[in-house]
Motif scaffolding. Structure first.
Motif, PDB file in Angstrom:
ATOM      1  N   ALA A 147     -14.401  63.255 -14.941  1.00 22.23           N
ATOM      2  CA  ALA A 147     -13.090  63.037 -14.317  1.00 22.23           C
ATOM      3  C   ALA A 147     -12.020  63.869 -15.010  1.00 22.23           C
ATOM      4  O   ALA A 147     -11.966  63.932 -16.241  1.00 22.23           O
ATOM      5  CB  ALA A 147     -12.717  61.558 -14.367  1.00 22.23           C
ATOM      6  N   SER A 148     -11.181  64.504 -14.206  1.00 20.74           N
ATOM      7  CA  SER A 148     -10.107  65.322 -14.763  1.00 20.74           C
ATOM      8  C   SER A 148      -8.768  64.596 -14.777  1.00 20.74           C
ATOM      9  O   SER A 148      -7.828  65.014 -15.433  1.00 20.74           O
ATOM     10  CB  SER A 148      -9.968  66.621 -13.957  1.00 20.74           C
ATOM     11  OG  SER A 148      -9.690  66.333 -12.593  1.00 20.74           O
ATOM     12  N   LEU A 149      -8.703  63.478 -14.029  1.00 18.60           N
ATOM     13  CA  LEU A 149      -7.473  62.697 -13.939  1.00 18.60           C
ATOM     14  C   LEU A 149      -7.837  61.228 -14.104  1.00 18.60           C
ATOM     15  O   LEU A 149      -8.829  60.759 -13.533  1.00 18.60           O
ATOM     16  CB  LEU A 149      -6.817  62.923 -12.568  1.00 18.60           C
ATOM     17  CG  LEU A 149      -5.501  62.206 -12.260  1.00 18.60           C
ATOM     18  CD1 LEU A 149      -4.384  62.743 -13.148  1.00 18.60           C
ATOM     19  CD2 LEU A 149      -5.143  62.384 -10.788  1.00 18.60           C
ATOM     20  N   VAL A 150      -7.055  60.499 -14.878  1.00 17.86           N
ATOM     21  CA  VAL A 150      -7.305  59.077 -15.111  1.00 17.86           C
ATOM     22  C   VAL A 150      -6.020  58.308 -14.876  1.00 17.86           C
ATOM     23  O   VAL A 150      -4.973  58.638 -15.437  1.00 17.86           O
ATOM     24  CB  VAL A 150      -7.821  58.815 -16.540  1.00 17.86           C
ATOM     25  CG1 VAL A 150      -8.123  57.328 -16.732  1.00 17.86           C
ATOM     26  CG2 VAL A 150      -9.060  59.650 -16.838  1.00 17.86           C
ATOM     27  N   ILE A 151      -6.107  57.279 -14.026  1.00  9.72           N
ATOM     28  CA  ILE A 151      -4.964  56.397 -13.760  1.00  9.72           C
ATOM     29  C   ILE A 151      -5.288  55.047 -14.371  1.00  9.72           C
ATOM     30  O   ILE A 151      -6.322  54.446 -14.067  1.00  9.72           O
ATOM     31  CB  ILE A 151      -4.679  56.270 -12.252  1.00  9.72           C
ATOM     32  CG1 ILE A 151      -4.299  57.641 -11.659  1.00  9.72           C
ATOM     33  CG2 ILE A 151      -3.547  55.281 -12.002  1.00  9.72           C
ATOM     34  CD1 ILE A 151      -5.445  58.387 -11.073  1.00  9.72           C
ATOM     35  N   VAL A 152      -4.399  54.550 -15.234  1.00  8.11           N
ATOM     36  CA  VAL A 152      -4.681  53.379 -16.060  1.00  8.11           C
ATOM     37  C   VAL A 152      -3.565  52.348 -15.932  1.00  8.11           C
ATOM     38  O   VAL A 152      -2.381  52.706 -15.902  1.00  8.11           O
ATOM     39  CB  VAL A 152      -4.821  53.788 -17.541  1.00  8.11           C
ATOM     40  CG1 VAL A 152      -5.050  52.573 -18.419  1.00  8.11           C
ATOM     41  CG2 VAL A 152      -5.940  54.797 -17.726  1.00  8.11           C
ATOM     42  N   ALA A 153      -3.941  51.070 -15.863  1.00 10.66           N
ATOM     43  CA  ALA A 153      -2.950  49.988 -15.933  1.00 10.66           C
ATOM     44  C   ALA A 153      -2.780  49.636 -17.399  1.00 10.66           C
ATOM     45  O   ALA A 153      -3.425  48.731 -17.927  1.00 10.66           O
ATOM     46  CB  ALA A 153      -3.407  48.774 -15.130  1.00 10.66           C
ATOM     47  N   ASP A 154      -1.904  50.356 -18.071  1.00 13.84           N
ATOM     48  CA  ASP A 154      -1.690  50.136 -19.496  1.00 13.84           C
ATOM     49  C   ASP A 154      -0.960  48.809 -19.698  1.00 13.84           C
ATOM     50  O   ASP A 154       0.055  48.553 -19.058  1.00 13.84           O
ATOM     51  CB  ASP A 154      -0.880  51.288 -20.092  1.00 13.84           C
ATOM     52  CG  ASP A 154      -0.982  51.357 -21.596  1.00 13.84           C
ATOM     53  OD1 ASP A 154      -2.094  51.182 -22.109  1.00 13.84           O
ATOM     54  OD2 ASP A 154       0.055  51.582 -22.247  1.00 13.84           O
ATOM     55  N   GLY A 155      -1.503  47.953 -20.570  1.00 12.11           N
ATOM     56  CA  GLY A 155      -0.880  46.654 -20.818  1.00 12.11           C
ATOM     57  C   GLY A 155      -1.523  45.510 -20.071  1.00 12.11           C
ATOM     58  O   GLY A 155      -1.147  44.343 -20.266  1.00 12.11           O
ATOM     59  N   PHE A 156      -2.514  45.792 -19.212  1.00 12.47           N
ATOM     60  CA  PHE A 156      -3.188  44.723 -18.474  1.00 12.47           C
ATOM     61  C   PHE A 156      -3.860  43.771 -19.452  1.00 12.47           C
ATOM     62  O   PHE A 156      -4.551  44.183 -20.381  1.00 12.47           O
ATOM     63  CB  PHE A 156      -4.211  45.322 -17.511  1.00 12.47           C
ATOM     64  CG  PHE A 156      -5.022  44.311 -16.744  1.00 12.47           C
ATOM     65  CD1 PHE A 156      -4.402  43.355 -15.958  1.00 12.47           C
ATOM     66  CD2 PHE A 156      -6.408  44.322 -16.814  1.00 12.47           C
ATOM     67  CE1 PHE A 156      -5.142  42.422 -15.238  1.00 12.47           C
ATOM     68  CE2 PHE A 156      -7.169  43.400 -16.098  1.00 12.47           C
ATOM     69  CZ  PHE A 156      -6.523  42.446 -15.315  1.00 12.47           C
ATOM     70  N   LEU A 157      -3.635  42.487 -19.264  1.00 13.55           N
ATOM     71  CA  LEU A 157      -4.174  41.414 -20.115  1.00 13.55           C
ATOM     72  C   LEU A 157      -3.732  41.569 -21.573  1.00 13.55           C
ATOM     73  O   LEU A 157      -4.435  41.161 -22.505  1.00 13.55           O
ATOM     74  CB  LEU A 157      -5.707  41.363 -20.022  1.00 13.55           C
ATOM     75  CG  LEU A 157      -6.286  41.054 -18.635  1.00 13.55           C
ATOM     76  CD1 LEU A 157      -7.811  41.055 -18.692  1.00 13.55           C
ATOM     77  CD2 LEU A 157      -5.777  39.708 -18.128  1.00 13.55           C
ATOM     78  N   GLY A 158      -2.550  42.155 -21.762  1.00 20.00           N
ATOM     79  CA  GLY A 158      -1.990  42.263 -23.104  1.00 20.00           C
ATOM     80  C   GLY A 158      -2.635  43.322 -23.979  1.00 20.00           C
ATOM     81  O   GLY A 158      -2.402  43.345 -25.197  1.00 20.00           O
ATOM     82  N   ARG A 159      -3.420  44.212 -23.373  1.00 14.35           N
ATOM     83  CA  ARG A 159      -4.091  45.253 -24.138  1.00 14.35           C
ATOM     84  C   ARG A 159      -3.324  46.573 -24.024  1.00 14.35           C
ATOM     85  O   ARG A 159      -2.360  46.688 -23.280  1.00 14.35           O
ATOM     86  CB  ARG A 159      -5.527  45.425 -23.637  1.00 14.35           C
ATOM     87  CG  ARG A 159      -6.416  44.228 -23.921  1.00 14.35           C
ATOM     88  CD  ARG A 159      -7.675  44.243 -23.084  1.00 14.35           C
ATOM     89  NE  ARG A 159      -8.397  45.511 -23.205  1.00 14.35           N
ATOM     90  CZ  ARG A 159      -9.424  45.849 -22.424  1.00 14.35           C
ATOM     91  NH1 ARG A 159      -9.838  45.016 -21.481  1.00 14.35           N
ATOM     92  NH2 ARG A 159     -10.025  47.009 -22.573  1.00 14.35           N
ATOM     93  N   HIS A 160      -3.786  47.572 -24.794  1.00 19.62           N
ATOM     94  CA  HIS A 160      -3.185  48.911 -24.751  1.00 19.62           C
ATOM     95  C   HIS A 160      -4.286  49.885 -24.355  1.00 19.62           C
ATOM     96  O   HIS A 160      -4.866  50.588 -25.195  1.00 19.62           O
ATOM     97  CB  HIS A 160      -2.567  49.260 -26.104  1.00 19.62           C
ATOM     98  CG  HIS A 160      -1.496  48.307 -26.530  1.00 19.62           C
ATOM     99  ND1 HIS A 160      -0.236  48.313 -25.977  1.00 19.62           N
ATOM    100  CD2 HIS A 160      -1.519  47.283 -27.420  1.00 19.62           C
ATOM    101  CE1 HIS A 160       0.484  47.349 -26.525  1.00 19.62           C
ATOM    102  NE2 HIS A 160      -0.265  46.701 -27.397  1.00 19.62           N
ATOM    103  N   GLN A 161      -4.546  49.948 -23.049  1.00 18.73           N
ATOM    104  CA  GLN A 161      -5.698  50.699 -22.560  1.00 18.73           C
ATOM    105  C   GLN A 161      -5.633  52.186 -22.862  1.00 18.73           C
ATOM    106  O   GLN A 161      -6.658  52.813 -23.160  1.00 18.73           O
ATOM    107  CB  GLN A 161      -5.854  50.461 -21.046  1.00 18.73           C
ATOM    108  CG  GLN A 161      -6.494  49.142 -20.671  1.00 18.73           C
ATOM    109  CD  GLN A 161      -5.527  47.967 -20.658  1.00 18.73           C
ATOM    110  OE1 GLN A 161      -4.373  48.108 -21.052  1.00 18.73           O
ATOM    111  NE2 GLN A 161      -5.996  46.819 -20.204  1.00 18.73           N
ATOM    112  N   ILE A 162      -4.456  52.763 -22.768  1.00 20.06           N
ATOM    113  CA  ILE A 162      -4.350  54.205 -23.030  1.00 20.06           C
ATOM    114  C   ILE A 162      -4.710  54.506 -24.484  1.00 20.06           C
ATOM    115  O   ILE A 162      -5.444  55.460 -24.780  1.00 20.06           O
ATOM    116  CB  ILE A 162      -2.947  54.722 -22.669  1.00 20.06           C
ATOM    117  CG1 ILE A 162      -2.751  54.663 -21.148  1.00 20.06           C
ATOM    118  CG2 ILE A 162      -2.750  56.148 -23.178  1.00 20.06           C
ATOM    119  CD1 ILE A 162      -1.385  55.108 -20.671  1.00 20.06           C
TER     120      ILE A 162
END
Length: 489
Positions: free
Chosen positions: A100-115
């Motif tokens: 994958a060349s592009l990633v879309i992330v829900a940063d902060g979901f469930l209190g986490r820091h996904q990025i």
């Protein structure tokens, strides 16, 4: 044409200002979704995203997930959905392997820091940009010539790659063409009698075929209004069914069991529900009876599907309670099933995947030269073709509607200091259908093992119990005798 961009454009033309999605206070029409997708797809292109490239989405259900995903297709790309409960290590592995060349992330979901989790887990060498889905609107630009890109998408182009683990524990990416994703979504909607008058509550996650293909895409083919839920919240679900007069509610058996057991159920009017489709686990006959009698759902059907074929069989409206509860129904149109001499269920038809990404050996092992997909499930069929799964050739079990592959869990646990051997099985659970139990040879305590697993695996994969043993039972070939372990429970 049977492409996702074409279906989206037809839905906008046909249903226009009718609500396509309702998420809390936010409502977007079919015309509005098309416009948001066009502008977002143009934004992808402006950032260098080209037709044929892949984009991963790691986020819970939302209208933004829909826009982000459909924009990938509109820009000529291939969608790679990621389980929203994955750890950063799990997500990064899929991102890297999919290219994958592009990633879309829900940063902060469930209190986490996904990025941050992604960046700490991997270099993400193929990724040009990681975008927070909360800032998705900032990508939108004038559509320009993006419609030409969308029109160039063909039915045979790869629409999506949904990753599913095999018994080796190595995730495999099942590739589907646009014609397959659209076709199975349309077939499911037709069998369920879904129409533009329906209000469809999507509890099933969008990263799963049950949420994406027979959720989002079925909504486009039928004109139904979708109500996405980011997480299953019982009180919110009950209130939404009543306030929105929800008519369609597919889900795992645990969803309906939770609703039936809810202390506040009597406080809500749930009589708008007319269609429920369940499966993914053994369904008690009494559950079907109670769904019809106590929830007043006219049409309750069961189905069998898998990532490699999405929907294979489905019960029909009017089937008796016993048949619905004890079988997975009959093959849907454009699909066929048979049981081979070993008792394994084989599946063939238009909706069987194109193959596994970059894995011709696994593809050849799964799909024989006659086009039959070997499911790994043991089953029987009656004279009408109704399928009943009786056992699994594979060790996979289903927890809360999610497939869990013990080999993947075992590989994770074997990395723990003090663990010398481990085997994981699924054991019955009243609410989740099945949960994991680990048999461990080693020194860590059960609490330490579970904590270790929670740090490395999505919650549904984490064993709920651990039993320490002196040795695992094995045959002369060294294979763990999991049947013997199951017989201990």
């Amino acid at each position: 044409m049977d492409t996702i961009p074409a279906v989206l454009r037809r839905a906008a033309d046909q249903y226009g200002a009718k609500p396509a999605y309702v998420d809390g206070d936010r409502t977007v029409s079919f015309t509005g979704i098309l416009e948001a997708v066009r502008r977002t797809a143009a934004g992808y292109r402006e950032r260098g995203f080209l037709p044929g490239e892949r984009a991963a989405i790691w986020a819970p259900n939302s209208i933004d997930w829909v826009v982000a995903a459909l924009a990938v297709s509109y820009a000529g790309g291939t969608l790679v959905p990621l389980n929203s409960r994955y750890t950063g290590h799990e997500a990064a592995d899929i991102i890297d392997r999919s290219g994958a060349s592009l990633v879309i992330v829900a940063d902060g979901f469930l209190g986490r820091h996904q990025i941050d989790e992604l960046r700490n887990a991997s270099s993400l060498s193929n990724v040009r940009e990681v975008i927070d889905i909360a800032a998705l609107a900032d990508l939108a630009v004038d559509p320009g010539a993006i419609d030409e890109t969308a029109e160039a998408v063909t039915p045979d182009d790869v629409a999506d790659i949904l990753f599913t683990s095999g018994t080796t524990g190595q995730p495999k990416g099942a590739m589907s063409a646009h014609r397959q994703t659209v076709g199975v979504a349309r077939a499911w909607g037709e069998l369920g009698g879904v129409t533009a008058d329906d209000r469809y509550l999507v509890v099933n996650p969008f990263f799963h075929a049950f949420g994406y293909k027979v959720g989002i895409v079925t909504g486009l083919t039928t004109g139904a209004t979708l109500y996405p839920l980011a997480t299953f919240d019982l009180d919110k679900t009950l209130a939404l069914i009543e306030s929105a007069q929800i008519t369609v509610l597919p889900g795992a058996p645990a969803i309906y069991q939770s609703i039936l057991a809810a202390p506040s159920r009597a406080d809500h009017d749930l009589t708008s529900l007319r269609l429920a489709v369940t499966g993914a686990a053994v369904v008690p006959v009494v559950l079907i009876e109670r769904m019809r009698a106590e929830l007043g759902i006219d049409t309750v059907v069961t189905a069998f599907g898998m990532t490699e074929a999405v929907v294979v069989t489905m019960a029909r409206d009017g089937d008796p309670t016993e048949l619905v509860a004890t079988t997975c129904g009959r093959a849907i149109p454009r699909m066929e099933t048979r049981i081979d001499e070993s008792g394994e269920l084989l599946v063939r038809g238009d909706f069987v995947m194109l193959g596994y990404l970059d894995n011709p050996e696994a593809t050849a092992e799964a799909i024989d030269t006659d086009g039959w997909l070997h499911t790994g499930d043991i089953g029987v069929m009656d004279e009408q073709g109704n399928l009943k799964i009786t056992d699994r050739l594979k060790d996979m079990y289903i927890s809360g509607g999610f497939n869990v592959y013990p080999a993947e869990v075992e590989q994770a646990l074997m990395r723990m200091d003090g663990v010398t051997d481990v085997a994981v099985i699924g054991v019955p659970d009243e609410r989740m259908g099945e949960v994991g139990k680990a048999f461990l040879v080693g020194t860590p305590s059960a609490e330490e093992v579970i904590a270790f697993a929670k740090d490395r695996l999505a919650n549904f994969k984490v064993p709920r119990s651990v039993e320490t043993v002196d040795a695992l039972p094995r045959n002369l070939g060294g294979k763990v005798l999991k049947t013997e372990l199951r017989n201990r429970n």
